[in-house]
Motif scaffolding. Structure first.
Motif, short mmCIF file in Angstrom:
data_model
loop_
_atom_site.label_atom_id
_atom_site.label_comp_id
_atom_site.label_asym_id
_atom_site.label_seq_id
_atom_site.Cartn_x
_atom_site.Cartn_y
_atom_site.Cartn_z
N THR A 65 -8.28 2.34 2.92
CA THR A 65 -8.08 2.84 4.28
C THR A 65 -8.98 2.13 5.29
O THR A 65 -8.51 1.62 6.31
CB THR A 65 -8.35 4.35 4.32
N THR A 110 5.51 3.59 0.94
CA THR A 110 4.94 2.32 0.50
C THR A 110 5.22 1.29 1.59
O THR A 110 6.36 1.17 2.06
CB THR A 110 5.55 1.87 -0.83
N PHE A 161 0.85 -1.18 0.00
CA PHE A 161 0.00 0.00 0.00
C PHE A 161 0.89 1.24 0.00
O PHE A 161 2.04 1.21 0.44
CB PHE A 161 -0.91 0.02 1.24
N THR A 162 0.33 2.35 -0.47
CA THR A 162 1.04 3.63 -0.44
C THR A 162 0.15 4.65 0.27
O THR A 162 -1.05 4.77 -0.06
CB THR A 162 1.37 4.14 -1.86
N HIS A 163 0.73 5.34 1.26
CA HIS A 163 -0.04 6.35 1.98
C HIS A 163 0.10 7.67 1.23
O HIS A 163 1.19 8.20 1.06
CB HIS A 163 0.49 6.50 3.40
N ARG A 214 -4.81 8.87 2.78
CA ARG A 214 -5.45 7.59 2.54
C ARG A 214 -4.40 6.52 2.26
O ARG A 214 -3.29 6.82 1.82
CB ARG A 214 -6.42 7.69 1.35
N ASP A 215 -4.78 5.27 2.52
CA ASP A 215 -3.92 4.13 2.21
C ASP A 215 -4.43 3.52 0.91
O ASP A 215 -5.54 2.97 0.85
CB ASP A 215 -3.97 3.09 3.34
N ARG A 268 2.41 -1.68 10.47
CA ARG A 268 2.87 -1.46 9.10
C ARG A 268 4.39 -1.33 9.10
O ARG A 268 4.98 -0.85 10.07
CB ARG A 268 2.22 -0.21 8.48
N THR A 327 1.67 -4.75 5.67
CA THR A 327 1.09 -4.82 7.01
C THR A 327 1.36 -6.18 7.64
O THR A 327 1.52 -7.19 6.96
CB THR A 327 -0.43 -4.59 6.97
N ASP A 341 -8.53 2.99 -2.87
CA ASP A 341 -8.59 3.38 -1.46
C ASP A 341 -8.92 2.16 -0.58
O ASP A 341 -9.99 1.57 -0.69
CB ASP A 341 -9.65 4.46 -1.28
N CYS A 389 -1.95 1.11 12.50
CA CYS A 389 -2.53 1.83 11.37
C CYS A 389 -3.50 2.91 11.81
O CYS A 389 -3.77 3.84 11.07
CB CYS A 389 -3.25 0.87 10.43
#
Length: 246
Positions: A32, A91, A3-5, A9-10, A63, A94, A30, A81
């Motif tokens: 999140t 990036t 995932f990329t924040h 949003r994740d 994460r 989890t 998305d 998270c």
């Protein structure tokens, strides 16, 4: 999954071509809410019937950045998270951890677990994806050493947690005890007391919290396989329990 924040949003970063990714909007990616709802359920599954019972458990999500050299060490810091805002543009993957308390006296609607062998299963749910995994593939030395039998409940039930040949955790309830008997008897020798006849005190690698007078010690004659059952008392010791004939 990675995932990329970004933008608070994740966003899922699927392994797609640049052209395919361009066709997806941030709203499509998305994750999140789903990521925050990731969890692990602990399930006891009967080996004979596949019946399942959930046990009380709490989950936590950590994460770690893609490329972290030691995932388990990084996850141990538990950057939740739902806690501190992560770095924008980071990036990450989890790790979902879980802690469960198994009480065989009240697993099934506050009633005891039935006799038999029960496999311990972790059911992982994350972003619409669910997977069952047997517990024990990765374990600490301490966990392996402390997996010992116990006598619990009233009437008494023998509970024998053990690692299978493949290293998975199972729990056997009842007296049939198909696991190795030698796990019950440590290297410590039995003691013979100077009483009329003789009194044998046998150290056991079993946990018990109270003295019991309903135990039985069975003597086996190796030449004829003849057995003699003697009434015995079971009492707590510093490590494990001791059985003494009455």
């Amino acid at each position: 999954m990675t995932f990329t924040h970004r933008g608070g949003r994740d966003l899922l970063t699927p392994p797609l071509t640049a052209e395919a990714l361009a066709a997806l909007s941030p709203d499509d990616l998305d994750s999140t809410m789903r990521l925050a709802q990731a969890k692990v359920d602990v399930v006891l599954r009967a080996k004979s019937t596949s019946a399942e019972h959930f046990v009380p458990a709490t989950s936590a999500i950590a994460r770690y950045p893609v490329g972290a050299s030691d995932v388990r060490a990084y996850a141990a810091t538990m950057t939740d998270c739902t806690g501190t805002e992560p770095v924008s543009g980071e990036t990450f993957r989890t790790v979902v951890t879980c802690e469960a308390h198994i009480d065989i006296r009240s697993v099934v609607a506050s009633t005891p677990l039935s006799s038999g062998i029960w496999d311990v299963v972790a059911r992982i749910s994350c972003c619409g994806w669910t997977k069952d995994a047997r517990v024990g593939a990765m374990k600490t030395v301490k966990a392996a050493e402390r997996c010992i039998p116990a006598i619990v409940g009233e009437p008494a039930q023998m509970v024998t947690p053990h690692w299978t040949d493949r290293g998975h955790l199972s729990i056997e309830v009842g007296e049939q005890c198909t696991v190795k008997r030698d796990m019950l008897v440590p290297a410590e020798p039995a003691l013979v007391g100077p009483h009329a006849g003789f009194v044998v005190t046998l150290p056991l690698r079993v946990l018990t919290t109270q003295a019991r007078s309903d135990a039985v010690m069975r003597l086996l004659h190796e030449g004829t396989d003849r057995t003699i059952d003697l009434p015995a008392e079971l009492s707590p010791a510093v490590a494990g329990a001791r059985a003494t004939p009455r």
